[in-house]
Design a protein around this motif. Structure first.
Motif, short mmCIF file in Angstrom:
data_model
loop_
_atom_site.label_atom_id
_atom_site.label_comp_id
_atom_site.label_asym_id
_atom_site.label_seq_id
_atom_site.Cartn_x
_atom_site.Cartn_y
_atom_site.Cartn_z
N VAL A 1 0.86 -1.18 0.00
CA VAL A 1 0.00 0.00 0.00
C VAL A 1 0.90 1.23 0.00
N ALA A 2 1.00 1.87 -1.16
CA ALA A 2 1.76 3.11 -1.28
C ALA A 2 0.87 4.25 -0.81
N GLY A 3 1.38 5.01 0.14
CA GLY A 3 0.58 6.06 0.76
C GLY A 3 -0.09 5.58 2.03
N LYS B 1 8.09 7.97 6.24
CA LYS B 1 8.19 8.71 7.49
C LYS B 1 7.71 7.95 8.71
N THR B 2 7.13 6.78 8.52
CA THR B 2 6.54 6.03 9.63
C THR B 2 7.21 4.67 9.75
N PRO C 1 10.33 2.39 2.94
CA PRO C 1 10.25 3.80 2.55
C PRO C 1 9.87 4.05 1.09
N SER C 2 9.98 3.04 0.23
CA SER C 2 9.82 3.27 -1.21
C SER C 2 9.41 1.99 -1.92
N SER D 1 4.58 8.87 -10.49
CA SER D 1 5.98 8.58 -10.20
C SER D 1 6.13 7.16 -9.63
N ILE D 2 5.23 6.78 -8.73
CA ILE D 2 5.28 5.44 -8.12
C ILE D 2 5.11 4.37 -9.19
#
Length: 157
Positions: A16-18, A47-48, A58-59, A101-102
């Protein structure tokens, strides 16, 4: 059910991106949907450290790195081996420019399955799918609304 939905749910690992730790955000609700159905899903949030007791990465670029996702895999499904890029499906809950971008980044490492949650779709999402040769669900379909029915239909196949 479309072919795009069927292909997406054949993924061995979801991300889950975001993803968000804020329970009022859709990034939290989508991740919780996967977790509550015992579908292996990794939160992507730079950030979490963790959401729903699942370590974040992170990515999207980390999804195919066994060392990067080992802690997350251990938390969600200890027996799950690192899947290949083609076995990963990503639900995206980000602003449209970030989404684009993702999708580009993930497609460049071989990930082919994406579900753009409502509001995350860039205007050109259908052209983007064709250009990159990837499977994208978009146009208003939401896993929170359609997911259970789709899983039920797939289980009957």
């Amino acid at each position: 059910m479309s072919k795009a939905h069927l292909v997406f749910f054949q993924s061995k690992l979801f991300a889950v991106a975001g993803a968000s730790a804020d329970v009022s955000k859709y990034g939290y609700k989508v991740l919780a949907w996967y977790k509550n159905r015992q579908l292996p899903a990794i939160p992507i949030n730079p950030k979490t450290p963790a959401i729903l007791d699942i370590p974040c990465i992170p990515s999207v670029l980390e999804l195919t790195n066994p060392e990067s996702i080992s802690n997350s895999l251990s938390a969600i499904h200890p027996d799950l081996k690192t899947p290949s890029a083609s076995e990963i499906g990503i639900s995206i809950v980000t602003p449209p420019k970030v989404t684009e971008s993702i999708v580009h980044q993930a497609a460049n490492i071989g990930i082919k399955n994406f579900w753009l949650q409502p509001g995350s779709e860039p205007e050109n999402w259908e052209n983007l799918a064709k250009e990159l040769g990837v499977n994208i669900i978009g146009g208003g379909d939401c896993v929170l609304v359609m997911g259970d029915e789709l899983l039920h239909s797939i289980s009957k196949l």
